[in-house]
Design a protein around this motif. Structure first.
Motif, mmCIF file in Angstrom:
data_model
loop_
_atom_site.group_PDB
_atom_site.id
_atom_site.type_symbol
_atom_site.label_atom_id
_atom_site.label_comp_id
_atom_site.label_asym_id
_atom_site.label_seq_id
_atom_site.Cartn_x
_atom_site.Cartn_y
_atom_site.Cartn_z
ATOM 1 N N SER A 39 -52.149 -35.388 -82.775
ATOM 2 C CA SER A 39 -52.040 -35.728 -84.196
ATOM 3 C C SER A 39 -51.874 -37.246 -84.337
ATOM 4 C CB SER A 39 -50.836 -35.028 -84.820
ATOM 5 O OG SER A 39 -49.639 -35.533 -84.252
ATOM 6 N N HIS A 40 -51.974 -37.744 -85.565
ATOM 7 C CA HIS A 40 -51.763 -39.174 -85.810
ATOM 8 C C HIS A 40 -50.328 -39.566 -85.437
ATOM 9 C CE1 HIS A 40 -55.625 -39.835 -87.575
ATOM 10 N NE2 HIS A 40 -55.428 -38.947 -88.559
ATOM 11 N N GLY A 41 -49.375 -38.693 -85.748
ATOM 12 C CA GLY A 41 -47.980 -38.968 -85.410
ATOM 13 C C GLY A 41 -47.775 -39.089 -83.909
ATOM 14 N N ILE A 47 -48.124 -45.092 -78.623
ATOM 15 C CA ILE A 47 -48.161 -46.553 -78.621
ATOM 16 C C ILE A 47 -46.742 -47.115 -78.612
ATOM 17 C CG2 ILE A 47 -48.889 -48.605 -79.917
ATOM 18 C CD1 ILE A 47 -51.136 -46.798 -81.097
ATOM 19 N N ALA A 48 -45.870 -46.499 -79.425
ATOM 20 C CA ALA A 48 -44.502 -47.009 -79.572
ATOM 21 C C ALA A 48 -43.642 -46.738 -78.338
ATOM 22 C CB ALA A 48 -43.860 -46.372 -80.798
ATOM 23 N N ALA A 49 -43.912 -45.648 -77.616
ATOM 24 C CA ALA A 49 -43.041 -45.223 -76.516
ATOM 25 C C ALA A 49 -42.874 -46.322 -75.469
ATOM 26 C CB ALA A 49 -43.597 -43.954 -75.872
ATOM 27 N N TYR A 50 -43.963 -46.970 -75.108
ATOM 28 C CA TYR A 50 -43.913 -48.033 -74.095
ATOM 29 C C TYR A 50 -43.020 -49.175 -74.557
ATOM 30 C CZ TYR A 50 -45.598 -51.563 -70.760
ATOM 31 O OH TYR A 50 -45.676 -52.531 -69.782
ATOM 32 N N LEU A 51 -43.220 -49.642 -75.791
ATOM 33 C CA LEU A 51 -42.452 -50.771 -76.320
ATOM 34 C C LEU A 51 -40.974 -50.425 -76.475
ATOM 35 C CD1 LEU A 51 -44.957 -52.045 -79.034
ATOM 36 C CD2 LEU A 51 -44.461 -53.100 -76.828
ATOM 37 N N VAL A 98 -46.722 -39.171 -73.977
ATOM 38 C CA VAL A 98 -45.674 -39.942 -74.672
ATOM 39 C C VAL A 98 -44.497 -40.194 -73.736
ATOM 40 C CG1 VAL A 98 -43.941 -39.852 -76.503
ATOM 41 C CG2 VAL A 98 -46.297 -39.193 -77.000
ATOM 42 N N ILE A 99 -44.033 -39.145 -73.044
ATOM 43 C CA ILE A 99 -42.897 -39.273 -72.125
ATOM 44 C C ILE A 99 -43.245 -40.215 -70.973
ATOM 45 C CG2 ILE A 99 -41.431 -38.029 -70.474
ATOM 46 C CD1 ILE A 99 -41.748 -35.565 -72.356
ATOM 47 N N SER A 100 -44.453 -40.074 -70.443
ATOM 48 C CA SER A 100 -44.885 -40.923 -69.322
ATOM 49 C C SER A 100 -44.979 -42.386 -69.746
ATOM 50 C CB SER A 100 -46.237 -40.447 -68.780
ATOM 51 O OG SER A 100 -46.168 -39.113 -68.332
ATOM 52 N N ARG A 101 -45.441 -42.637 -70.965
ATOM 53 C CA ARG A 101 -45.512 -44.016 -71.466
ATOM 54 C C ARG A 101 -44.107 -44.599 -71.653
ATOM 55 N NH1 ARG A 101 -49.171 -47.926 -71.835
ATOM 56 N NH2 ARG A 101 -48.726 -48.442 -74.005
ATOM 57 N N PHE A 102 -43.165 -43.766 -72.070
ATOM 58 C CA PHE A 102 -41.780 -44.221 -72.224
ATOM 59 C C PHE A 102 -41.210 -44.630 -70.864
ATOM 60 C CE2 PHE A 102 -37.164 -43.238 -72.503
ATOM 61 C CZ PHE A 102 -36.822 -44.177 -73.462
ATOM 62 N N ALA A 212 -32.728 -49.448 -82.748
ATOM 63 C CA ALA A 212 -33.338 -50.590 -83.439
ATOM 64 C C ALA A 212 -34.840 -50.651 -83.201
ATOM 65 C CB ALA A 212 -32.680 -51.891 -82.993
ATOM 66 N N THR A 213 -35.250 -50.564 -81.926
ATOM 67 C CA THR A 213 -36.679 -50.673 -81.619
ATOM 68 C C THR A 213 -37.460 -49.474 -82.136
ATOM 69 O OG1 THR A 213 -36.201 -49.787 -79.402
ATOM 70 C CG2 THR A 213 -36.422 -52.174 -79.609
ATOM 71 N N TYR A 214 -36.841 -48.276 -82.087
ATOM 72 C CA TYR A 214 -37.516 -47.088 -82.628
ATOM 73 C C TYR A 214 -37.730 -47.250 -84.133
ATOM 74 C CZ TYR A 214 -38.421 -42.293 -84.069
ATOM 75 O OH TYR A 214 -38.990 -41.174 -84.625
#
Length: 468
Positions: A39-41, A47-51, A98-102, A212-214
């Protein structure tokens, strides 16, 4: 000396991986979404997980290097980055990716502070350090360009199914030799005083930075809603408690995570403020430029990517040339570089229009890259100058954390202003106006950076033009 530069090359491989994987996924988003039925979410989280993982653990990564050895933590980061990259490449669904990127972001947070710390230790001489930081800047430029290029190249391959998986699996042939040569070439360094690790402080600080970053990262996609606002308030409360606890622990001579002695250095404080405003400008600029080119000026994604590559080329060239200027003219060269960026932005203000020819876009982005590349390496040099080996890992982690959070703030804050001036049904005129407002904010940020650099003590970036 050549042996030292071979060590530098090994250290910079970690930086290359860190930077490259920030950008490499962006071009591949459509094909990943299609193949994983995401999904878009879920794509936003991807994208956000890594940052989020990266920004939340940078200070912890720096402190781990101080206490347990920078070489050891660097290798641990490399191995974890390789394993998480394999997990990304083999992901069967969006949640796993998502988990792997985190985890990949956390691994990068273990590496990044060690890179800056080991450069400072490896090159104690000012002139040699400036040259080494020039290569640091070159690596950032190469990572940015290579990430975008390889992301597009691998995603477009037709000889295999789901070719986007290669953007993660290609990290293996970089990580393996990096681990091997780190073991063979690099010396271990850590603080001599035995101290225990403040695990409780890690949980509190990471929790505060995560919130904060989330909130900031998701505000880019969702807007600054009640949930994100509440998370920012919670983050501020957690960080306030963390700072009070750390000061108490230092006073009672117990283990701590951040040594507040860092903030007694004038150059560190000025460097932190300067890098924060610089990255508010830089990341918001790239975010808005892509929207302006493709949605406002109707430039195709391929052409827009080619234009932005010229910025990376300018960045790489400036990182090479600026070394001699910084050594010769000190902070005056840095102020000149900032002024040069402002002039280029003013030209963009008037020339980035529908009727402008392709070569003009390329030239102005190349010149912008020249300015950026002449500034970024020296900001780290200013902040970390004069730091003892006891403080260097802590200082590197704090510096990187401010840089990453500032980048996210820039995208959210300046991006929100950009969208406000676009309106609900934007046409070309609205895009021009919104882009102009964003550039004016960028110029204001650069002026603030110039003021900080002007206040930096002369001995931090001394002039050598009168010395024989």
């Amino acid at each position: 000396m050549k042996y030292k530069y071979l060590k530098l090359l090994v250290i910079l491989l970690g930086l290359l991986l860190t930077i490259m994987d920030i950008f490499i996924i962006n071009v591949s988003i459509p094909s990943i979404q299609r193949d994983l039925h995401a999904s878009h979410g879920e794509m936003q989280f991807m994208i956000a997980a890594y940052l989020i993982g990266f920004a939340s653990l940078l200070i912890t990564g720096g402190r781990l290097g101080d206490l347990y050895g920078r070489k050891k933590i660097y290798i641990t980061g490399l191995l974890a980055f390789m394993v998480s990259s394999i997990a990304c490449g083999l992901s069967a669904g969006a949640e796993q990716l998502v988990i792997s990127r985190f985890v990949q972001g956390i691994s990068a947070a273990m590496m990044a502070p060690q890179v800056l710390s080991m450069i400072q230790i490896l090159f104690p001489d000012h002139q040699k350090r400036i040259k080494a930081m020039g290569w640091y800047g070159i690596t950032i430029g190469i990572g940015t360009v290579l990430g975008q290029f390889l992301g597009g190249y691998f995603s477009s391959l037709t000889m295999i199914e789901e070719p986007w998986r290669l953007i993660f699996l290609m990290n293996i042939p970089i990580c393996l030799p990096a681990v091997f040569f780190t073991l063979k070439l690099l010396d271990e360094s850590k603080i001599s005083v035995q101290q225990s690790f403040n695990a409780g402080g890690v949980l509190v600080l990471s929790g505060g930075l995560f919130c904060a970053t989330y909130a900031l990262t998701m505000s880019e996609h969702e807007g600054f809603n009640f949930k994100n606002g509440l998370l920012m308030i919670i983050s501020a409360g957690i960080l306030f408690i963390f700072i009070k606890d750390q000061k108490k622990r230092i006073h009672n001579k117990r283990s701590y995570l951040i040594d507040f002695e860092l903030f007694r250095f004038t150059n560190f404080n000025l460097g932190i403020v300067a890098v924060s405003f610089f990255f508010i400008m830089l990341d918001s600029y790239f975010y808005i430029l892509s929207l302006f080119f493709q949605n406002g000026l109707k430039i195709s994604p391929l052409d827009a990517g080619e234009i932005i590559v010229f910025q990376g080329l300018g960045f790489i060239l400036a990182s090479v040339l600026s070394v001699k200027l910084i050594l010769r003219y000190g902070k005056k060269a840095l102020i000149a570089g900032l002024f040069f960026i402002i002039v280029v932005l003013v030209f963009q203000l008037f020339l980035f229009r529908m009727e402008t020819g392709f070569p003009v876009f390329c030239l102005l982005l190349f010149l912008h890259g020249l300015g950026i590349g002449s500034v970024i390496p020296s900001l780290a040099t200013i902040a970390l100058s004069g730091m003892s080996e006891k403080l260097i890992g802590n200082a590197s982690g704090v510096y990187n954390t401010f840089q990453q959070i500032a980048a996210i703030i820039g995208i959210v804050a300046v991006g929100s202003i950009f969208y406000y001036f676009l309106g609900e049904k934007p046409v070309v005129k609205h895009y021009n106006n919104a882009f102009s407002v964003a550039l004016l904010i960028n110029i204001f940020c650069l002026i603030f950076v110039m003021i900080c650099i002007f206040k930096v003590p002369d001995h931090v970036l001394p002039e050598t033009r009168h010395k024989k």
